[in-house]
Enzyme design. Structure first.
Site, mmCIF file in Angstrom:
data_model
loop_
_atom_site.group_PDB
_atom_site.id
_atom_site.type_symbol
_atom_site.label_atom_id
_atom_site.label_comp_id
_atom_site.label_asym_id
_atom_site.label_seq_id
_atom_site.Cartn_x
_atom_site.Cartn_y
_atom_site.Cartn_z
ATOM 1 N N ASN A 17 8.583 -3.358 -3.374
ATOM 2 C CA ASN A 17 6.933 -3.015 -3.609
ATOM 3 C C ASN A 17 6.519 -3.887 -4.624
ATOM 4 O O ASN A 17 5.403 -4.294 -4.411
ATOM 5 C CB ASN A 17 6.754 -1.523 -3.730
ATOM 6 N N THR B 267 0.800 7.801 -15.965
ATOM 7 C CA THR B 267 -0.268 7.650 -14.744
ATOM 8 C C THR B 267 -0.754 9.220 -14.425
ATOM 9 O O THR B 267 0.119 10.046 -14.515
ATOM 10 C CB THR B 267 0.559 7.130 -13.672
ATOM 11 N N GLY C 98 -6.760 8.351 -13.610
ATOM 12 C CA GLY C 98 -6.442 6.995 -14.246
ATOM 13 C C GLY C 98 -4.992 7.145 -15.000
ATOM 14 O O GLY C 98 -4.118 7.340 -14.269
ATOM 15 N N ASP D 228 3.935 1.823 -7.494
ATOM 16 C CA ASP D 228 4.514 0.511 -7.638
ATOM 17 C C ASP D 228 3.417 -0.355 -7.663
ATOM 18 O O ASP D 228 3.864 -1.485 -8.784
ATOM 19 C CB ASP D 228 5.403 0.271 -6.448
ATOM 20 N N GLY E 85 0.336 2.738 4.266
ATOM 21 C CA GLY E 85 1.519 1.905 4.020
ATOM 22 C C GLY E 85 1.567 1.721 2.477
ATOM 23 O O GLY E 85 0.851 1.864 1.740
#
Length: 309
Positions: free
Chosen positions: A45, A221, A226, A253, A288
C-alpha cells in the site's frame, strides 16, 4: 544505480473485503456484501501510494507464486513501483480479511503467508536498494528481526520511517533509528506499555513518553483531527481537512507514504505532515486501499501544500 525517494520494506497481501451492517461479536455470524479482492498489505500500500504521488519508489517484499501474488505484482508495476526487490515463492501470498461497517471503520485479520518468510538475509541481499534510498519505510507485518536488519542497513544519511502496525514492543536499536516513529493511539499505548512506561492521557504526553524511548521524532495520527508532530524542540498539531469518510482501509498507509516521500525530497517534518494529512483525508473518501490513493494533482486541488515536483 538510480536514486529512490523511498524504499518500502514490508508486507504485500491480497485484501478480501466485505461490507457489513455491523461487525460480529464473539460467536456471531453476520451477512456481508459480495466479496471483493484488492491488492493490499501495508508495505505494498505504501509503495503504491508514494508512486502515485510521484515518488521514485522501490518495494522489498515477498509474495507467493500464485494468483494473489501476480495481482500484487501487477498493481505495483501499474503504479510505477520498481519491483526488482519483490521476491516470489516460499509460501502462499499473504491475505487480509477485512470487514467495513457503514461508518467506514474496518476490522482486519491478516494471514501473513509469504510475508513471514521475508528474512534478514533477504534484506542483506538487497543492499543495493538500501544504498540508493533516501528514506526507508517499515511496518510490522513482516518479522521483527527483518525490521531490525533493515534499520541496520540504512545508507549513510538515509532516514527511517516506521509505523509499528500491528503494534508490538520494539527493541531499542529499532526505536533509536526511527525518524519519525508514526503511531495512532492504540499503537502508542502498546509501545509504551511494552517498554514499561506509564500511558498518559493526551497525545502530546504520548509523544513525549515515546521520544524518551529513543526515536528522533514522533508523529501521532489523530484520524479526522489530523496529526501531532513531536521532536526534541516541542510538539505541533497539524489539522486535517473535513471529508465524508467512505472507507478508512489503508488510509494510514497513505499518510505514512506521503510523509516519507516528502521527507525524501527534503521537506521538514511538519511540512511533510501537512501534506500527508491531506493525502490521508482523500484516501478515506473512496472504497478500498490502493484504489483510493490520490495523485499529487488531486491533493493540490484539495489545497494540499506542495504538489509533486
Amino acid at each position: 544505480m538510480d536514486e529512490y525517494d523511498l524504499l518500502v520494506v514490508g508486507s504485500a497481501n491480497a485484501d478480501l473485503v466485505t461490507a457489513v451492517a455491523r461487525r460480529p461479536g464473539a460467536g456471531e455470524t453476520v451477512l456481508g456484501s459480495d466479496l471483493a479482492v484488492h491488492p493490499g498489505g501495508k508495505g505494498a500500500n505504501q509503495a503504491v501510494a508514494a508512486a502515485r504521488l510521484g515518488a521514485r519508489t522501490a518495494l522489498l517484499a515477498r509474495v507467493g507464486d500464485d494468483a494473489h501474488g501476480r495481482l500484487l505484482l501487477d498493481a505495483q508495476e501499474s503504479a510505477g513501483v520498481d519491483t526488482a526487490g519483490v521476491l516470489v515463492g516460499g509460501a502462499p501470498t499473504g491475505v487480509a480479511l477485512i470487514t467495513v461497517d457503514p461508518s467506514g471503520d474496518n476490522s482486519i485479520v491478516v494471514a501473513p503467508g509469504a510475508n513471514a518468510r521475508l528474512t534478514p538475509a533477504d534484506v542483506r541481499a538487497a543492499r543495493g536498494l538500501f544504498a540508493a534510498a533516501r528514506v526507508v519505510s517499515l511496518q510490522l507485518e513482516i518479522p521483527l528481526e527483518t525490521v531490525a536488519e533493515a534499520a541496520r542497513g540504512l545508507a549513510p544519511g538515509a532516514r527511517l520511517v516506521l509505523n509499528p502496525s500491528p503494534p508490538a514492543p520494539l527493541p531499542p536499536e529499532v526505536l533509536g533509528a526511527c525518524d519519525p516513529l508514526i503511531v495512532n493511539e492504540h499503537e502508542a499505548r502498546v509501545i509504551l506499555e511494552g517498554a514499561g512506561a506509564e500511558v498518559p492521557e493526551s497525545p502530546e504526553e504520548w509523544a513525549g513518553r515515546l521520544l524518551a524511548l529513543g526515536p528522533r521524532s514522533v508523529v501521532v495520527t489523530l484520524g479526522a483531527e489530523g496529526a501531532l508532530v513531536a521532536t526534541a524542540e516541542g510538539c505541533e498539531r497539524v489539522p486535517s481537512v473535513k471529508v465524508d469518510a467512505v472507507d478508512t482501509t489503508g488510509a494510514g498507509d497513505a499518510f505514512t507514504a506521503a510523509l516519507a516521500w516528502r521527507l525524501g525530497v527534503g521537506e521538514d517534518l511538519v511540512t511533510a505532515a501537512r501534506y500527508a494529512v491531506r493525502v490521508g483525508a482523500l484516501a478515506v473518501t473512496r472504497a478500498g486501499a490502493q484504489a483510493s490513493y490520490p495523485t499529487a494533482a488531486e491533493v493540490a486541488e484539495l489545497g494540499g501544500a506542495g504538489a509533486a515536483r
